[in-house]
Structures are given as C-alpha cells and as structure tokens.
Design a protein around this motif. Structure first.
Motif, mmCIF file in Angstrom:
data_model
loop_
_atom_site.group_PDB
_atom_site.id
_atom_site.type_symbol
_atom_site.label_atom_id
_atom_site.label_comp_id
_atom_site.label_asym_id
_atom_site.label_seq_id
_atom_site.Cartn_x
_atom_site.Cartn_y
_atom_site.Cartn_z
ATOM 1 N N CYS A 1 0.832 -1.208 0.000
ATOM 2 C CA CYS A 1 0.000 0.000 0.000
ATOM 3 C C CYS A 1 0.865 1.256 0.000
ATOM 4 C CB CYS A 1 -0.926 0.015 1.222
ATOM 5 S SG CYS A 1 -2.242 -1.206 1.216
ATOM 6 N N VAL A 2 1.828 1.289 0.893
ATOM 7 C CA VAL A 2 2.688 2.461 1.018
ATOM 8 C C VAL A 2 3.462 2.714 -0.271
ATOM 9 C CG1 VAL A 2 4.749 3.330 2.200
ATOM 10 C CG2 VAL A 2 2.840 2.420 3.531
ATOM 11 N N ALA A 3 3.908 1.662 -0.923
ATOM 12 C CA ALA A 3 4.640 1.813 -2.189
ATOM 13 C C ALA A 3 3.781 2.473 -3.252
ATOM 14 C CB ALA A 3 5.139 0.460 -2.667
ATOM 15 N N GLU A 4 2.447 2.378 -3.115
ATOM 16 C CA GLU A 4 1.533 2.974 -4.073
ATOM 17 C C GLU A 4 0.986 4.318 -3.597
ATOM 18 O OE1 GLU A 4 -0.051 -1.186 -6.094
ATOM 19 O OE2 GLU A 4 -1.270 -0.234 -4.520
ATOM 20 N N GLY A 5 1.562 4.857 -2.525
ATOM 21 C CA GLY A 5 1.178 6.185 -2.057
ATOM 22 C C GLY A 5 0.053 6.205 -1.050
ATOM 23 N N VAL A 6 -0.364 5.043 -0.548
ATOM 24 C CA VAL A 6 -1.455 4.976 0.428
ATOM 25 C C VAL A 6 -0.886 5.188 1.828
ATOM 26 C CG1 VAL A 6 -3.259 3.518 1.428
ATOM 27 C CG2 VAL A 6 -2.788 3.425 -1.037
ATOM 28 N N THR A 7 -1.453 6.120 2.556
ATOM 29 C CA THR A 7 -0.989 6.424 3.912
ATOM 30 C C THR A 7 -1.983 6.018 4.989
ATOM 31 O OG1 THR A 7 -1.886 8.678 3.756
ATOM 32 C CG2 THR A 7 0.419 8.361 3.120
ATOM 33 N N ALA A 8 -3.211 5.666 4.592
ATOM 34 C CA ALA A 8 -4.225 5.232 5.551
ATOM 35 C C ALA A 8 -5.219 4.352 4.812
ATOM 36 C CB ALA A 8 -4.942 6.425 6.174
ATOM 37 N N CYS A 9 -5.768 3.377 5.531
ATOM 38 C CA CYS A 9 -6.732 2.489 4.897
ATOM 39 C C CYS A 9 -7.730 1.982 5.921
ATOM 40 C CB CYS A 9 -6.029 1.308 4.215
ATOM 41 S SG CYS A 9 -5.220 0.169 5.349
ATOM 42 N N ALA A 10 -8.840 1.456 5.419
ATOM 43 C CA ALA A 10 -9.853 0.830 6.258
ATOM 44 C C ALA A 10 -9.918 -0.648 5.913
ATOM 45 C CB ALA A 10 -11.214 1.495 6.054
ATOM 46 N N GLU A 11 -9.592 -1.480 6.886
ATOM 47 C CA GLU A 11 -9.666 -2.939 6.730
ATOM 48 C C GLU A 11 -11.127 -3.351 6.793
ATOM 49 O OE1 GLU A 11 -9.424 -6.708 6.338
ATOM 50 O OE2 GLU A 11 -7.434 -5.785 6.497
ATOM 51 N N ALA A 12 -11.621 -3.991 5.705
ATOM 52 C CA ALA A 12 -13.061 -4.129 5.517
ATOM 53 C C ALA A 12 -13.646 -5.413 6.082
ATOM 54 C CB ALA A 12 -13.403 -3.999 4.030
ATOM 55 N N GLY A 13 -13.425 -5.661 7.360
ATOM 56 C CA GLY A 13 -14.132 -6.751 8.009
ATOM 57 C C GLY A 13 -13.233 -7.756 8.682
ATOM 58 N N ILE A 14 -13.019 -7.626 9.997
ATOM 59 C CA ILE A 14 -12.200 -8.582 10.737
ATOM 60 C C ILE A 14 -13.102 -9.479 11.584
ATOM 61 C CG2 ILE A 14 -10.195 -7.053 10.806
ATOM 62 C CD1 ILE A 14 -10.898 -6.538 13.794
ATOM 63 N N GLY A 15 -12.644 -10.707 11.782
ATOM 64 C CA GLY A 15 -13.297 -11.605 12.715
ATOM 65 C C GLY A 15 -14.529 -12.323 12.212
ATOM 66 N N GLY A 16 -14.952 -12.080 10.975
ATOM 67 C CA GLY A 16 -16.200 -12.637 10.488
ATOM 68 C C GLY A 16 -16.025 -13.971 9.789
ATOM 69 N N ALA A 17 -17.158 -14.599 9.468
ATOM 70 C CA ALA A 17 -17.127 -15.903 8.823
ATOM 71 C C ALA A 17 -16.684 -15.816 7.374
ATOM 72 C CB ALA A 17 -18.507 -16.549 8.905
#
Length: 532
Positions: free
Chosen positions: A194-210
């Motif tokens: 992500c950082v190599a592509e210029g992304v400095t922040a992100c939202a992880e779209a769903g932890i812990g689910g089935a």
C-alpha cells in the motif's frame, strides 16, 4: 525549529483556503505551516523535492490487508486458461505439503479465465489425501475437493464442489485460525505494498467474520503488527457484524446486540482504530452472486442475498441502535434496495446525525436509487479498478441498459453524494493512481469505454482518494488535506496528475510516501513510535 521542511515542490493541498504551496513545514509529525509561514524557519532537515508534485496521502477506504498479505505467499493459478494447467499447479502445491490430511490453499482462481468452474472430482485427482481449498478471486466463493465436502455440515449447498457465500464460510470454519504472528506478518506485507503505491491510511473491511475473517482474535493481530513495527500506515478496522451478540444492556440504551464491553466505532488512536460495522447483504459480480433486480444478461438468475431481507434489516438496525457507523456491502441494485430500506428504518427508529453510514461497492445503482442515497446521507465507497480490470465482463453481464450504471462517479456527485475511492485489494489492482485514471476516462484495459457519462474530473477523482476518504472514516480533522495542524501524511509524485495526459496518470511514479512526516516506504514504525 522545524523537524523537516519540504521545499521546491508543487504541493496540491486539497484545501480551498490554500490550494497550492511550494514549501511545507513539519514538526512532531504534523504540518505546521505552508510557504512564507515556514520558509524562513530553521529546520533539522531541509529536503529539496526538485519540482515534484505532492498530494495528501491517498486513503484507501476499503481493503483486506490480511487476505492480501496471505495471497502474496499462496500458490496461485492466476493466468491459467486451461483446466489441466490449473490442476497441475494445484498438484504441485499439494505435493509440497508433507502430511496427508493437511490443508492446501490455492489463490488466483477465476472461472471466467478457465471457461467454467473446477470440480471436486477434478481436485480429487490431484489432492493425494490433502484437503484442497481454492479461493475465488472475488472472495465470495471457493472450490473444494471431496475431502472437504465430507466434513461440511449436512445441507450445505454446493455445485460440484463450488461453494458460494455462506456455504464458503462453512468450509472456512473447518480450518484452524491463523496465529496472530502469521497474521501480523501478512498484514505487514500488504501494508508495505500500500505504502509503495502512495497509500498512507486504509480501512480494513471486516475482521473476525465468517466470510473474510482469519481468526476470532484478529484485532489482536493488528495490535501485534503495530507493536512489532510492521504497520507503516494508519489502519481503521471494520468489525464483521456476525461478531455482535445479544446483550442485556439498560433499556434506556436501546442496544440489542453489541461487541463485548460495548466496543464500537471510534475506539483507538491515530494509527490503529475501530471503524465501521461491516454488514454483507449480497455477493460479488465476479462470482455472479451480486443480488440484482433482474437477471444477469444471458443467465437465468439474479444472484443472491446473504440472508432473507428481514434478517439483514434486523442486523443493520441493531448495529445502528448500538451506535456504530455502518459499512453495508451491497454490490447489486437489489442488495442496495435492502441496504437503503434498512438504513432508512434505522434512522426512523433512532435518528443519529453525522453518523456517515456507507454503502461499500455500490456496484450497480439504478437512477432512482441515487436520490435515496442523497436523502439518507449515505456515502458510496466504490472500487474504480474493478471496471478498469474487469469492465468488459461486467458490461457484458449487465447488458446495454445497465452497464452505464456500474460503479458510478458523476451520478453520485451530481446528487451531492460523497464519492469515496477504494480498492478492495487483493481482489484487484490497488493503485490509487490507476483508479483515478479510470474515473476520468472510464476505459477498461481493453479500451472499452463504460458509462462515459459517469466520468469525473481529475480533481474530483483525487478528492475521492483524499478528502472524501478521510470524511468516510471520520478522519477529516487529522488527514485528507495538507492543512496546518493535520498529520504530515503525503505522497510525492514524479508528475502532476492534473497536468499530464489522462492516459499517463496511472503510470506516474510514487517517489516517496510520508506518514507522520517520515518516508515509510522502507518499513513501519520504530519501537514506541506513534503511541502518544
């Protein structure tokens, strides 16, 4: 004294109060001033950017870091167009697993490239006593062999070994969860990309689910990644709605379901925090499980919802009542109807201002649905690279009338709807710059133009990946623009996306990616950093 002064650059701030600057001062990880306010101040380090263009760091509002990190190290059948060639890759991976009965994971599966789905019987021929799990690139299906089918609970539906949506979740549940150490390493690998592509922040779209979770204690893996210095960017974690459980809260609170201790959106700090509650209403277009209001072109079905509409509505309403910001996955227009109906009911029951509920993907939105998005104040979190990479296929399965409604741009903006850019990595290409290029020219990789009336300007596309991304994640007070007082998160580019030809935007070099005033391309946090 400044920690750092960046000079001799074109700073495109995305702040209308000071749109362009040539100098930027940093102290304590924050922007303290622009141009004359900092040009004469002493600094420990002065960096001459030699005329580069600098933007606020890109915000990717919908990613799957753990999945992306694991996929990088998983045997893949991507690019195979013959069944026998794909099976040869599977067999090679199987033979590297020492013990019979072991699980073997395969990535890169897309039936469109092969012309049809693999079958359990075909996998049986090359599995040599192992349990084989071939994950569809969409994340909404898998193919398994008979050794896995035999372990599934009675009644789990499949088609010759292909399991979609909840059925796939049942197969995933058979496997032991990954360890937190394994998860942390995978998260770190994806974060560096992500950082190599210029992304400095992100939202992880769903932890812990089935459906997409990797462990019932997945949040701890992100904490471990941060403690080990593996997180070079800011991460907000969406929690899967199936982690909620009934609670006996005070009746005045009106909270029917919650996480333990009432944890909800907003917990955490600038580097790692809990964001929205993730709720799935349908599947995906690649797997033909996105829920449509009329059949796919050339097929006799309309996809599928994850559950009956009333159950989905109850989950959405419960999350709203419990105080969460909601991120509702809805790709097809029928799923969007369910999402919008439920969000409207939730707001009637308990009006909440400034909650910023989101519809994730919003892949096929009819003209009549746009006004409902606007009225409810719902953001559209889209993935432009889906159409750049898969647009020919998506346009074909939607047909001439519906293809222009795919992953809209201008339609959302014209209705005053917040348009947010994201990638859904690793489903497809994660590059924000290539996504910006598509949003402007609306051309797939083959050159087919899809929904040209939905094209937007370069500035509008950049805003979707900066200001709008910050807004969708409740980060607008700290990141999203190069404004004094905000965090020094920025991306240094080899050219200006607003000045080059549109066809060149995706190839612009990312020269450096600063988070908290430091170039993070070579690693994450140092011990103790970012914990103030």
């Amino acid at each position: 004294m400044l920690c750092t002064r960046l000079t001799n650059a074109r700073f495109v701030t995305m702040d209308p109060a000071h749109p362009v600057a040539h100098d930027l001062g940093i102290w304590g990880g924050r922007i303290v001033g622009l141009d004359e306010a900092v040009a004469s101040l002493p600094a420990r380090e002065v960096i001459d950017l030699q005329g580069a263009t600098v933007l606020p760091g890109f915000i990717d509002a919908h990613v799957h870091l753990a999945w992306a990190g694991f996929k990088q190290n998983t045997p893949s059948i991507a690019g195979r167009t013959r069944i026998d060639d794909a099976l040869a890759v599977v067999e090679e991976a199987v033979l590297r697993k020492g013990s019979p009965g072991a699980w073997v994971s395969i990535a890169g599966y897309d039936q469109r490239a092969l012309g049809r789905h693999l079958t359990a019987a075909e996998l049986d021929r090359v599995s040599h006593g192992r349990k084989v799990f071939v994950l569809h690139d969409s994340g909404h299906g898998c193919v398994v062999n008979t050794a896995v089918l035999d372990l599934l609970p009675a009644g789990v539906p499949h088609e010759d070994g292909f399991l979609a949506e909840g059925a796939m979740g049942a197969a995933r549940a058979l496997r032991l969860p990954y360890s937190q150490e394994e998860l942390a390493e995978a998260i770190g690998r994806a974060a560096r990309t992500c950082v190599a592509e210029g992304v400095t922040a992100c939202a992880e779209a769903g932890i812990g689910g089935a459906l997409f979770g990797h462990s019932p204690v997945e949040l701890g893996a992100y904490q471990l990644a941060r403690e080990k210095g593996l997180l070079p960017l800011r991460v907000q974690l969406m929690v899967a709605a199936d982690r909620l459980r009934p609670v006996a809260a005070h009746e005045a609170d009106g909270i029917p379901r919650a996480l333990d201790l009432g944890l909800r959106t907003g917990f955490g700090d600038d580097w790692l925090s809990v964001g929205a509650l993730k709720i799935y209403t349908d599947g995906g277009m690649m797997a033909r499980t996105a829920a449509l209001s009329s059949p796919y072109e050339g097929l006799d079905h309309t996809g599928q919802l994850q559950d009956d509409p009333e159950t989905l509505t109850e989950t959405i309403v419960a999350g709203h009542l419990a105080g969460w910001q909601l991120a509702v996955h809805a790709i097809g227009d029928r799923a969007a109807d369910v999402a919008l109906d439920a969000l409207e009911r939730a707001q009637r029951l308990r009006p909440r201002h400034g909650v910023r509920h989101r519809v994730e993907h919003a892949g096929l939105i009819r003209p009549d649905q746009l006004s409902r998005f606007a009225r409810l104040g719902v953001s559209a979190v889209v993935q432009p690279n889906f159409l750049r990479c898969f647009g020919d296929d998506y346009a074909a399965i939607m047909g001439e009338e519906r293809a222009p409604w795919l992953y809209r741009g201008k339609g959302f903006l014209d209705h005053g709807i917040t348009l947010v850019g994201s990638s859904d990595r690793p489903v497809t290409d994660g590059s924000p710059l290539r996504a910006v290029q598509f949003m402007v020219e609306r051309a797939s990789e083959s050159g087919q133009v899809i929904g040209p009336d939905e094209a937007i300007t370069v500035d509008e596309a950049l805003r979707a990946y900066t200001v709008a991304g910050a807004y969708a994640c409740h980060w607008e007070d700290s990141i999203g623009s190069l404004t004094p007082g905000k965090r020094a998160d920025l991306v240094v580019l080899g050219d200006d996306p607003r000045r080059v030809g549109t066809s060149r935007i995706g190839d612009i070099e990312v020269v450096a990616t600063y988070v908290d005033g430091r170039d993070r391309r070579d690693g994450g946090l140092e011990s103790g950093e970012g914990k103030s």
